[in-house]
Design a protein around this motif. Structure first.
Motif, short mmCIF file in Angstrom:
data_model
loop_
_atom_site.label_atom_id
_atom_site.label_comp_id
_atom_site.label_asym_id
_atom_site.label_seq_id
_atom_site.Cartn_x
_atom_site.Cartn_y
_atom_site.Cartn_z
N GLU A 1 0.81 -1.21 0.00
CA GLU A 1 0.00 0.00 0.00
C GLU A 1 0.85 1.26 0.00
N GLY A 2 2.00 1.15 0.63
CA GLY A 2 2.82 2.35 0.77
C GLY A 2 4.09 2.04 1.54
N ALA A 3 4.77 3.09 1.97
CA ALA A 3 6.03 2.89 2.69
C ALA A 3 6.29 4.07 3.61
N ILE A 4 7.02 3.78 4.69
CA ILE A 4 7.47 4.85 5.59
C ILE A 4 8.99 4.94 5.46
N PHE A 5 9.50 6.12 5.14
CA PHE A 5 10.94 6.32 5.07
C PHE A 5 11.49 6.75 6.43
N THR A 6 12.64 6.19 6.80
CA THR A 6 13.36 6.61 8.01
C THR A 6 14.53 7.49 7.61
N LEU A 7 14.62 8.65 8.22
CA LEU A 7 15.81 9.49 8.05
C LEU A 7 16.30 9.92 9.42
N HIS A 8 17.53 10.35 9.48
CA HIS A 8 18.08 10.92 10.72
C HIS A 8 18.60 12.32 10.41
N GLN A 9 19.92 12.42 10.15
CA GLN A 9 20.48 13.74 9.87
C GLN A 9 20.46 14.06 8.38
N SER B 1 33.81 7.82 9.11
CA SER B 1 32.44 8.31 9.26
C SER B 1 31.49 7.15 9.57
N PRO B 2 31.65 6.56 10.76
CA PRO B 2 30.92 5.32 11.08
C PRO B 2 29.41 5.50 11.16
N ASN B 3 28.95 6.74 11.33
CA ASN B 3 27.50 6.97 11.41
C ASN B 3 26.93 7.51 10.10
N SER B 4 27.69 7.37 9.01
CA SER B 4 27.24 7.95 7.74
C SER B 4 25.94 7.32 7.25
N ILE B 5 25.68 6.12 7.73
CA ILE B 5 24.42 5.46 7.37
C ILE B 5 23.22 6.27 7.87
N LEU B 6 23.47 7.13 8.86
CA LEU B 6 22.39 7.94 9.44
C LEU B 6 22.31 9.34 8.84
N LYS B 7 23.05 9.57 7.75
CA LYS B 7 23.08 10.92 7.18
C LYS B 7 22.83 10.88 5.67
N GLY C 1 21.07 14.04 28.60
CA GLY C 1 21.26 12.71 28.05
C GLY C 1 22.50 12.61 27.18
N GLU C 2 22.62 11.48 26.48
CA GLU C 2 23.85 11.22 25.74
C GLU C 2 23.54 10.73 24.32
N LEU C 3 24.02 11.47 23.32
CA LEU C 3 24.01 10.98 21.93
C LEU C 3 25.28 10.13 21.80
N TRP C 4 25.23 8.96 22.45
CA TRP C 4 26.48 8.24 22.69
C TRP C 4 27.20 7.77 21.41
N TRP C 5 26.42 7.41 20.37
CA TRP C 5 27.06 6.88 19.15
C TRP C 5 27.78 8.00 18.39
N LEU C 6 27.25 9.22 18.47
CA LEU C 6 27.94 10.35 17.83
C LEU C 6 29.13 10.81 18.66
N ALA C 7 28.96 10.77 19.99
CA ALA C 7 30.08 11.13 20.89
C ALA C 7 31.25 10.18 20.65
N LEU D 1 27.76 18.50 22.51
CA LEU D 1 27.32 17.76 21.31
C LEU D 1 25.80 17.82 21.18
N THR D 2 25.11 17.53 22.29
CA THR D 2 23.64 17.54 22.27
C THR D 2 23.11 18.93 21.98
N ARG D 3 23.71 19.95 22.63
CA ARG D 3 23.27 21.33 22.39
C ARG D 3 23.48 21.73 20.93
N ARG D 4 24.58 21.23 20.35
CA ARG D 4 24.94 21.58 18.97
C ARG D 4 24.03 20.90 17.96
N GLU D 5 23.69 19.62 18.19
CA GLU D 5 23.02 18.82 17.15
C GLU D 5 21.50 18.73 17.27
N ILE D 6 20.96 18.95 18.47
CA ILE D 6 19.52 18.69 18.68
C ILE D 6 18.74 19.98 18.91
N MET D 7 17.56 20.07 18.32
CA MET D 7 16.70 21.24 18.50
C MET D 7 16.17 21.28 19.93
#
Ligand code: ZN
Length: 350
Positions: free
Chosen positions: A32-40, A50-56, A135-141, A207-213
């Motif tokens: 019927e359809g699809a939901i796309f997942t994105l991060h950054q 760039s180990p987290n490039s899969i998220l960008k 909190g902690e954006l641990w994978w980016l840290a 890091l959290t202050r820089r990256e998160i709204m």
């Protein structure tokens, strides 16, 4: 996915694309359809490590995706509309829902303008602690600590060091630590990343202050008719590793803070990490009890009418940095790669 698995998957995708089979199969496999997942969403060039490039993804790729989806005749709709269509079994045009996890500030800068341009909706899943700049954006840290050091402490091996001078060493160090702390005791995971940050003079709160709204930014964005918010827990813990009580508290606390800060309680939910090991049956049941309309995983797949009975275990398609080419979008939307991967099953909900 391991390295050789990934390679194999890409070869499979490329040959499926070249064969054109997906095109003929699409009417039967796309559902019927699809939901796309994105991060950054960021325009920056990807560095060697760039180990987290899969998220960008880049804004260009996101726009190309939007254009492709619209050209292929898909409706771009909200989670509410999707719920409605699934529940009523309405037959119509296939549809796509765009979702963004975690609340990155670059969504505001690089994604929102595109959704305004094409007048289509998007949804951002909020982690209440992150938006409170806690909190902690641990994978980016972990990535940033390793990126800026030629040798790092081995957090699970008192006194030992891991080499992290070359890109290859950095990847090896990242993989070693990442997979040892991703699953299991979540509080210990956060203690470990804070210990590493202190040891290497790294400011994890910056890091959290820089990256998160923050909430102020989210309140501003909530006035935008194309932007919707949904819940992604309080602390971004993998729910399956928590007791049922802890899992419930994580979800409830995230929702309560969103309601307090944004004025409305979210009706939709995204499981942190969302893979089979991070969210399972117990969690699907829990979300149902809590009265959410939908909950999305990161299990791969398109939506079929049978998902109406599994609204707390919806699959998504990751629009990720490793497949930033138009042909993959068409292929993913056909549903065929996921059908093959799931051994011909259209549902993966247990
Ligand atoms: Zn997340």
């Amino acid at each position: 996915m391991g390295h050789s698995n990934k390679k194999f998957y890409r070869i499979l995708l490329d040959s499926l694309y070249r064969s054109g089979i997906y095109n003929a199969a699409a009417p039967f496999t796309r559902g019927e359809g699809a939901i796309f997942t994105l991060h950054q969403v960021c325009p920056k060039a990807v560095p060697a490590f760039s180990p987290n490039s899969i998220l960008k993804v880049t804004p260009d790729f996101l726009e190309e995706t939007i254009i492709t989806v619209l050209q292929q005749g898909y409706d771009v709709i909200t989670l509410d509309e999707m719920t409605e269509r699934l529940k009523t079994g309405q037959q119509g045009k296939p549809y796509v829902v765009f979702t963004f996890d975690d609340g990155y500030r670059d969504n505001k800068t690089h994604a929102v303008p595109l959704f305004e341009k094409y007048k289509i909706p998007m949804t951002i899943y909020i982690v209440s602690d992150y938006s409170s700049h806690k909190g902690e954006l641990w994978w980016l840290a972990l990535e940033e600590i390793i990126a800026s050091h030629s040798s790092i402490m081995d957090p699970l091996n008192e006194g030992a060091k891991l080499a992290s001078a070359t890109a290859a060493e950095k990847y090896a160090a990242f993989e070693t630590i990442y997979w040892r702390i991703r699953h299991g005791d979540q509080q210990e995971q956060r203690r470990i990343i804070r210990r590493m940050a202190t040891e290497h003079d790294y400011d994890i709160d910056e890091l959290t202050r820089r990256e998160i709204m923050n909430w102020e930014e989210l309140r501003e964005l909530s006035k935008n008719e194309y932007v919707n918010f949904a819940a992604h827990t309080k602390s971004h813990y993998a729910m399956a590793h928590l007791t049922e009580e802890e899992a419930r508290a994580e979800v409830m606390a995230g929702i309560e803070v969103m309601q307090k800060e944004l004025g409305t309680a979210p009706a939709h939910f995204s499981y942190p990490y969302g893979d089979c090991q991070s969210a399972g049956r117990r969690d699907f049941q829990l979300m149902k009890e809590l009265g959410l309309k939908t909950a999305v995983t990161t299990r791969k797949g398109v939506l079929h009418s049978a998902h109406k009975d599994h609204m707390m275990a919806l699959p998504r398609i990751s629009l990720n940095g490793e497949y930033q080419e138009n042909r993959y979008i068409k292929l993913f939307l056909s549903g065929l790669p996921f059908l093959l991967r799931n051994g011909g099953r259209t549902l993966n909900v247990n």
